[in-house]
Design an enzyme around this catalytic site. Structure first.
Site, mmCIF file in Angstrom:
data_model
loop_
_atom_site.group_PDB
_atom_site.id
_atom_site.type_symbol
_atom_site.label_atom_id
_atom_site.label_comp_id
_atom_site.label_asym_id
_atom_site.label_seq_id
_atom_site.Cartn_x
_atom_site.Cartn_y
_atom_site.Cartn_z
ATOM 1 N N LYS A 91 -8.918 -7.192 9.861
ATOM 2 C CA LYS A 91 -9.872 -7.649 8.825
ATOM 3 C C LYS A 91 -9.498 -9.046 8.334
ATOM 4 O O LYS A 91 -10.357 -9.910 8.122
ATOM 5 C CB LYS A 91 -9.891 -6.652 7.658
ATOM 6 N N LYS A 97 -2.129 -2.528 1.522
ATOM 7 C CA LYS A 97 -2.050 -1.329 2.363
ATOM 8 C C LYS A 97 -1.311 -0.278 1.559
ATOM 9 O O LYS A 97 -0.772 -0.586 0.488
ATOM 10 C CB LYS A 97 -1.318 -1.619 3.677
ATOM 11 N N ARG A 98 -1.276 0.982 2.080
ATOM 12 C CA ARG A 98 -0.486 1.994 1.399
ATOM 13 C C ARG A 98 0.953 1.500 1.257
ATOM 14 O O ARG A 98 1.450 0.744 2.087
ATOM 15 C CB ARG A 98 -0.507 3.309 2.190
#
Ligand code: RUG
Length: 810
Positions: free
Chosen positions: A658, A546-547
Site C-alpha cells: 500500500k 501494523k499490529r
C-alpha cells in the site's frame, strides 16, 4: 446496472428514502443517517444485479469459490461502492445541493469490526477483486457483534474499549431468516454396525445452535457482478430452550441461551484462558458448519447434480487454519447425510478444498487440546481420528520404521490436533503468501509434507485492491496518473508500469510532489485537530502502521528514535533532516511486551515532542485506534514505509504494498514481499538492511549470538538498554522489553540489526536531500506496484487453484 440519471434524480430519491427511513425533515438528519440513506439507495441500485448474478451462476452451472475466513476487514463501504457503481460524482453534486459535503458524510460510517489485521484485510481485498473480475466467488465468515476493541491511549498505555460497531445498524446487510441452518455441539458420538456389514455414526444428546446468515453485497467495479459476503450470527434454538424448560431445568436453559449468544458476540475472545479457547473453537466450527451446510444445500437445490460432481462446481478456500474444520465437516455431510463411502467422501473433499498458510511462527500455528475438542465436537473428532489413523498407516507403509516421519506429519500428536497438518492433508493445494514464505514452508515448516505431496505446494504472492488503496485513498494521485498515461491502468493495474517513462520527467515529478505535500498537509491538520501537535510538512513522514508484535520490531524503530534524541541532546548544534515518526497499531490485550512497546513509544513521544531543543527536528506520534480508514489517510501521506520485521518472520505483509503504490520508499529487511518489491525496483529505489532469513535461521540452529555481548561491547546499545530501566525515559521502567532484549537473548535480533538500521536511516535522509532522485524513486515505486494488485493475485488463484472462469449475467 441501474444508475441515477443525474443529480436531480439522486436528490428526489434521497428525499423519498430519507423520509421513509427516518420520518424527519432533511435538515434534521444526522450525518450517520445521511450515510445510511445513501447506502440503502445503493442497495436499491444493485439489488436486481445481485439477484441476477446468483441466478445466472446457478442457471449456467458455473463453478463457484467460497472463501472461508474468520475475518474480513472490510473498511467503510460507502465510498468504494459509490466508485464501483460509478455514481460518486452524481452523489457528491446532489448532496451539495441538499447542503451536505460527501467528504463529511463518508466518515460517519463506522469501520465494521470484522477483522484485526493483514489476514482479514487480505480477505477483503480478495472478494473485492473477485467481483471486479466478474469471478463467481463469495466470502463466508461470522457477524461479530463487537469488533476486536477500540484502542485509546490513556497515560501512555493502550486501553481496550468495546467496539460496538453495529450500534447504529449496518445498512449493507440483509438478514436471510429463511436461509438459517442448525449447527450441533456436544453430545455423544459413536459408530455402530448397520446390520449389512457397514458402520454408521450415531450422534445424540447434542445441543443445536441456529445460524442465521446476513448477506452483504460485494459490488463489482463498473460491471454487473454482485457477489455475496455471508456473515453468520448465532441464535438460540427455541425448541432447545423449550426442551430444557419442559424438563424443569431453567438453569440449563439459561446457560444454553447465554453460551449460544457468546458465539458471535466478540471477534477474538481472549484465548489466554481455557474458556476463551473453547469459545474460539466454537466460533470456528460454527461458521464452517453453517457455511458448508448452506453450500451443499444450494448445490443440491440449484445445480441438481450428483453429489459426486460436487468438486466440479464448488471450490472452498480456507484462509489459514481457522476454517480447517471444513475438511471433517464435508466428510461428515458426505458420509452421514449423503451416504457416501469414506473413500469417495475423502476424494471429493480433497478436490474441493484449498489452503493458504499465513504464518510460520510456531505459536501462531493452531493446535487444539484433544479432550476439549472431543467434548465440544465429538462427531468431528471421530472423523479427524480416522483421517489421522488412515494417514499414519499410509506413512508407515511408505516409510517403514521411520517413526520420526510419522511424528512430523501426524494430525493428532502429544494430546493435540495440529490444524496445519489437517489442512495440508485435506486440500489439493497449499500455498504461501510471498515467495520467501512459500520457500520456507517447503524447506522447513511443512517440509515433511512437501516431500509427500510436492505437486500440492505453490506460491501466491499477496496483493491489495488498487481500487481502495490508490483510487479511493489517493484520488489526486489517481487523476494525475490518468492525465499522464490515460486511465487503462484502473482496469489493468500492470499498466502502471507505463509511468516508468516519466521517472525523469521534471514536470510530472513536480506534480507528484505537490500531491504528496497536499496529503501530508491533510494529515498534519488531522493530527493538529486530534492531538494538538504541530508537525512540519517539510519533514520526512516516516510511518510504521501494523499490529504491534515483537517480530515486527516497532522496538527497533523507537530505539533508533531514542538514539537520535540522545545524539541531538549530546550535540546541541547538530542538524538532522527533520523527521516525523508516526506509529499506529493495536497490541493483543494479553501480550505484555507489545503493550509495553506502545507505552515506550508514547513516553518517548512525550519526552521528545515537549523538548523545545529537539522538537523542530524530531516529532514522534502514536496514532490511536489504527484501522482501515486511518490507513487510507496515512498511506498516501508517507515518505518512508517501515517494513523492518526480523527476516523470515513476516509471511508477506501487505502494508508494504500500500505504501509502495502511494509512492513511499520502503525501508525494510529482506522479509516477506519486501523481497519481491526489492527485486522489482532495485537498490536505488528502496533501502534494504539487516540480517537475511538464512542468517537468522543459522543463529537459531547453530547459536553464536549473544545480546549481552552486544550490550557490553557497544556503548550506544548499552545506553539505550540502560535507559529502559534507569528512568531516563520519562522516569518510566520497561522491564519486559529489557528482559526480552537481554535476558531472553533478543529473539528477534533487534540489537543485532541496530547498527545496520541506523545506517539505513542515514541513507534515507541522504536520499531525501536530493529531491529529484527521491521523486524518481517514488515514481518507480508507483510504476512497479501494479504487480501487487490483488487482481493479479486472484487471477492466479482462479487459474491455478480454483479453475474458475469469469461469468457475466445477461
Ligand atoms: O502475518 C501475516 C502477514 O505477513 C500477511 O501479509 C497476512 C496476509 O497474508 O497475514 C498475516 N497473518 C498471519 N495474520 N494472521 C496470521 C496467522 O493466522
Amino acid at each position: 446496472m441501474k444508475t441515477w440519471q443525474d443529480k436531480e434524480e439522486f436528490k428526489r430519491l434521497f428525499t423519498e428514502k430519507a423520509y421513509r427511513l427516518w420520518e424527519k425533515e432533511l435538515q434534521e438528519l444526522t450525518l450517520n443517517e445521511v450515510y445510511q440513506t445513501i447506502a440503502y439507495m445503493i442497495r436499491d441500485l444493485v439489488s436486481e444485479d445481485w439477484i441476477r448474478t446468483n441466478q445466472s451462476y446457478a442457471a449456467k452451472k458455473v463453478k463457484q469459490v467460497y472463501y472461508f475466513s474468520i475475518e474480513f476487514l472490510m473498511g467503510r463501504l460507502l465510498e468504494s461502492n459509490l466508485l464501483n457503481v460509478d455514481m460518486d460524482n452524481i452523489c457528491r453534486d446532489g448532496l451539495k445541493d441538499l447542503g451536505w459535503d460527501l467528504e463529511d458524510v463518508i466518515p460517519a460510517e463506522r469501520d465494521p469490526g470484522l477483522g484485526n489485521g493483514g489476514l482479514g484485510r487480505l480477505a477483503a481485498c480478495f472478494i473485492d477483486s473477485l467481483a471486479a473480475l466478474s469471478l463467481p466467488g463469495h466470502g463466508n465468515s461470522i457477524r461479530y457483534q463487537y469488533g476486536l476493541f477500540n484502542q485509546r491511549i490513556v497515560d501512555n498505555q493502550q486501553v481496550e474499549l468495546p467496539d460496538n460497531w453495529l450500534s447504529k445498524g449496518y445498512p449493507w446487510e440483509v438478514k436471510k431468516v429463511d436461509k438459517a441452518v442448525y449447527v450441533r455441539f456436544g453430545g455423544n458420538a459413536y459408530m455402530r454396525p448397520t446390520g449389512d456389514g457397514h458402520l454408521e455414526c450415531v450422534h445424540e444428546q447434542f445441543s443445536t445452535v441456529k445460524a442465521v446468515p446476513y448477506d452483504v453485497p460485494i459490488i463489482g467495479c463498473h460491471n454487473d457482478t454482485v457477489n455475496t459476503l455471508r456473515l453468520w450470527r448465532a441464535e438460540y434454538s427455541r425448541e432447545e430452550v423449550y426442551k430444557e424448560l419442559s424438563m424443569g431445568d431453567r438453569h440449563r436453559a439459561f446457560r444454553y441461551k447465554d453460551s449460544v449468544q457468546q458465539i458471535s458476540r466478540f471477534l477474538y475472545p481472549d484465548d489466554s484462558t481455557e474458556d476463551g479457547r473453547r469459545l474460539r473453537l466454537m466460533q470456528e466450527y460454527f461458521f464452517v458448519s453453517a457455511g458448508v451446510q448452506s453450500i451443499v444445500r444450494h448445490y443440491k437445490q440449484k445445480y441438481g447434480e450428483s453429489i459426486y460432481r460436487f468438486a466440479q462446481y464448488v471450490a472452498i478456500h480456507i484462509n489459514d487454519t481457522h476454517p480447517a474444520l471444513v475438511i471433517p465437516e464435508l466428510m461428515r455431510i458426505f458420509m452421514d447425510e449423503e451416504g457416501l463411502s469414506w473413500q469417495s467422501a475423502w476424494e471429493i473433499t480433497v478436490r474441493t478444498v484449498a489452503y493458504t498458510n499465513h504464518t510460520i511462527l510456531p505459536e501462531a500455528l493452531e493446535k487444539w487440546s484433544i479432550p476439549m475438542f472431543k467434548d465440544l465436537l465429538p462427531r468431528i473428532y471421530l472423523i479427524i481420528e480416522e483421517i489421522n489413523n488412515r494417514w499414519l498407516q499410509e506413512v508407515r507403509r511408505r516409510y517403514p520404521g521411520d517413526e520420526n516421519k510419522a511424528r512430523d506429519v501426524a494430525i493428532l500428536w502429544d494430546g493435540q490436533i495440529h490444524m496445519a497438518h489437517l489442512s495440508v492433508l485435506g486440500s489439493h493445494s497449499v500455498n504461501g503468501v510471498a515467495e520467501i514464505h512459500s520457500q520456507i514452508l517447503k524447506d522447513s515448516t511443512l517440509h515433511q509434507f512437501y516431500t509427500c505431496f510436492p505437486q500440492r505446494f505453490s506460491n501466491k504472492t499477496n496483493g491489495i485492491s488498487h481500487r481502495r488503496w490508490l483510487i479511493e485513498a489517493n484520488p489526486k494521485l489517481a487523476s494525475l496518473i490518468d492525465d499522464t498515461i490515460g486511465d487503462k491502468w484502473r482496469k489493468t493495474p500492470a499498466r502502471l508500469s507505463e509511468l516508468m517513462a516519466y521517472k525523469d520527467d521534471a514536470s510530472f515529478k513536480e506534480q507528484l510532489a505537490k500531491v504528496k505535500t497536499e496529503r501530508k498537509e491533510w494529515l498534519a491538520r488531522y493530527i493538529k485537530d486530534k492531538y494538538n501537535q504541530d508537525i512540519r510538512t517539510d519533514s520526512i513522514f516516516d510511518i510504521q502502521i501494523k499490529r504491534i508484535h515483537l517480530y515486527k520490531r516497532q522496538t527497533l524503530n523507537i530505539l533508533h528514535i531514542l538514539h537520535l534524541y540522545f545524539l541531538l541532546k549530546d550535540n546541541p548544534s547538530m542538524k538532522i533532516t527533520p523527521r516525523t515518526y508516526l506509529f499506529g497499531g493495536k497490541a493483543a490485550a494479553s501480550y505484555g511486551e507489545a503493550k509495553e512497546t506502545i507505552r515506550l513509544i508514547n513516553v518517548v513521544s512525550h519526552m521528545i515532542n515537549s523538548d523545545r531543543t529537539v522538537n523542530q527536528q524530531l516529532k514522534v506520534l502514536f496514532l490511536e485506534n489504527y484501522n482501515v480508514s486511518l490507513g487510507q489517510m496515512l498511506f498516501p501521506a508517507a515518505d518512508v514505509s517501515e517494513q523492518i520485521s526480523t527476516a523470515g518472520k513476516e509471511a508477506s505483509g501487505t502494508g508494504n504494498m500500500k505504501f509502495m503504490m502511494n509512492g513511499a520508499i520502503t525501508l525494510g529487511t529482506m522479509d516477506g514481499a519486501n523481497v519481491e518489491i526489492h527485486r522489482l525496483i532495485g537498490d536505488d529505489n528502496c533501502v534494504i538492511f539487516g540480517l537475511r532469513a538464512d542468517e537468522v535461521m543459522n543463529y537459531y540452529v547453530r547459536g553464536g549470538y549473544s545480546s549481552w555481548k552486544m550490550y557490553s561491547s557497544d556503548p550506544e546499545i548499552r545506553r539505550l538498554m540502560d535507559a529502559l530501566v534507569d528512568g531516563t525515559v520519562g522516569g518510566d521502567y520497561f522491564g519486559l522489553l529489557y528482559e526480552s532484549f537481554l535476558e531472553k537473548n533478543d529473539e528477534y535480533f533487534v540489537l543485532k540489526d541496530f547498527k545496520a538500521y541506523c545506517e539505513a536511516q542515514k541513507e534515507i535522509a541522504k536520499r531525501y536531500g536530493n529531491k529529484s532522485d527521491w521523486l524518481r524513486a517514488s515514481v518507480v515505486n508507483i510504476a512497479q506496484s501494479g504487480y501487487f494488485s490483488s487482481d493479479r493475485t486472484i487471477e492466479q488463484y482462479a487459474n491455478d487453484i480454483w479453475h474458475l472462469k469469469p461469468s457475466k449475467h445477461d
